[in-house]
Design an enzyme around this catalytic site. Structure first.
Site, PDB file in Angstrom:
ATOM      1  N   LEU A  40      23.148 -49.413  -9.168  1.00  0.00           N
ATOM      2  CA  LEU A  40      23.089 -50.021 -10.495  1.00  0.00           C
ATOM      3  C   LEU A  40      22.186 -51.256 -10.533  1.00  0.00           C
ATOM      4  O   LEU A  40      22.486 -52.252 -11.180  1.00  0.00           O
ATOM      5  CB  LEU A  40      24.513 -50.332 -10.976  1.00  0.00           C
ATOM      6  CG  LEU A  40      25.458 -49.110 -10.941  1.00  0.00           C
ATOM      7  CD1 LEU A  40      26.837 -49.470 -11.482  1.00  0.00           C
ATOM      8  CD2 LEU A  40      24.883 -47.908 -11.684  1.00  0.00           C
ATOM      9  N   HIS A  83      21.637 -39.544 -12.994  1.00  0.00           N
ATOM     10  CA  HIS A  83      22.127 -40.239 -14.191  1.00  0.00           C
ATOM     11  C   HIS A  83      23.174 -39.346 -14.866  1.00  0.00           C
ATOM     12  O   HIS A  83      22.947 -38.141 -15.027  1.00  0.00           O
ATOM     13  CB  HIS A  83      20.972 -40.537 -15.148  1.00  0.00           C
ATOM     14  CG  HIS A  83      21.418 -41.323 -16.342  1.00  0.00           C
ATOM     15  ND1 HIS A  83      21.669 -42.678 -16.271  1.00  0.00           N
ATOM     16  CD2 HIS A  83      21.716 -40.941 -17.607  1.00  0.00           C
ATOM     17  CE1 HIS A  83      22.086 -43.098 -17.450  1.00  0.00           C
ATOM     18  NE2 HIS A  83      22.125 -42.068 -18.277  1.00  0.00           N
TER      19      HIS A  83
END
Ligand code: GAR
Length: 207
Positions: free
Chosen positions: A91, A110
């Site tokens: 992240l 994703h």
């Protein structure tokens, strides 16, 4: 042998899926050489160590400037001499320097069907919250190559997952992982290890 560095931030279930498929021989000709986390407490680091893979932390908190963190991250990746960098729930926005150093050699998973619910601010549970708020009936996961922008690089694999009426973000996240992510990311690595992927502009071709 494809040398792979995996970057993680949290639980590491996608990392585990990769480690399991390397161990059982589904992903051939591939070695996970290093796992890098930006978060010292990431359980993913435990998973790496349990599998006998070096797990290290490069935390932004240890650097006064963002640039110094980016340099340290790039150095930690380069030191492992990877052929492929896999972002498995990492992240951190990838610095341009890293994209330049590894053109078409970084992939990301994703948890949506890109171009829906992606880009800045869409990560982890937020993606599923947004999908439920919009009332979509189908979501899924995407593996794509990483370019200079967020979630915008050439798409390699996608898989759709049905949304159900009583889904919470947590329930949907789990279903997307089980039905799509844990399958797509190992398959993407496998295809690249077998030399079956070609990138041309914004498109990919699989032979
Ligand atoms: C996964 O759902 C992954 O797709 C997502 O974070 C989760 C990490 O779980 N990544 C992003 O949202 C990237 N924008 P894990 O640590 O258990 O693999």
């Amino acid at each position: 042998m494809l040398r792979v560095v995996v970057c993680v931030s949290g639980g590491g279930t996608n990392l585990q899926a990769i480690l399991d498929r390397v161990a059982d021989g589904t992903i051939k000709n591939t070695q996970i050489v290093r796992v890098i986390s930006n978060n010292p407490k990431a359980y993913a680091l435990e998973r790496a160590r349990s599998a006998g893979v070096e797990g290290i932390c490069v935390s932004p908190k240890d650097y006064a400037e963002r640039e110094a963190f980016h340099d340290a991250l790039l150095a930690a990746v380069q030191e492992a001499e990877p052929d492929l960098v896999v972002l498995a729930g990492f992240l951190v926005a990838i610095p341009p320097k890293m994209v330049e150093a590894f053109p078409s050699r970084i992939i990301n998973i994703h948890p949506s069907l890109i171009p829906s619910f992606c880009g800045v601010g869409y990560y982890g549970l937020h993606v599923h919250e947004a999908a439920l708020a919009r009332g979509v009936k189908v979501t899924g996961a995407t593996v794509h190559f990483v370019d200079e922008d967020m979630d915008s690089g050439p798409i390699l694999l996608q898989k759709a997952v049905a949304v159900q009426e009583n889904d919470t973000p947590e329930i949907l996240q789990r279903r997307v992982m089980e039905e799509a992510e844990w399958e797509l990311l190992p398959r993407a690595i496998s295809l690249i290890a077998e030399g079956r992927v070609r990138v041309e502009g914004r498109k990919t071709f699989i032979k």
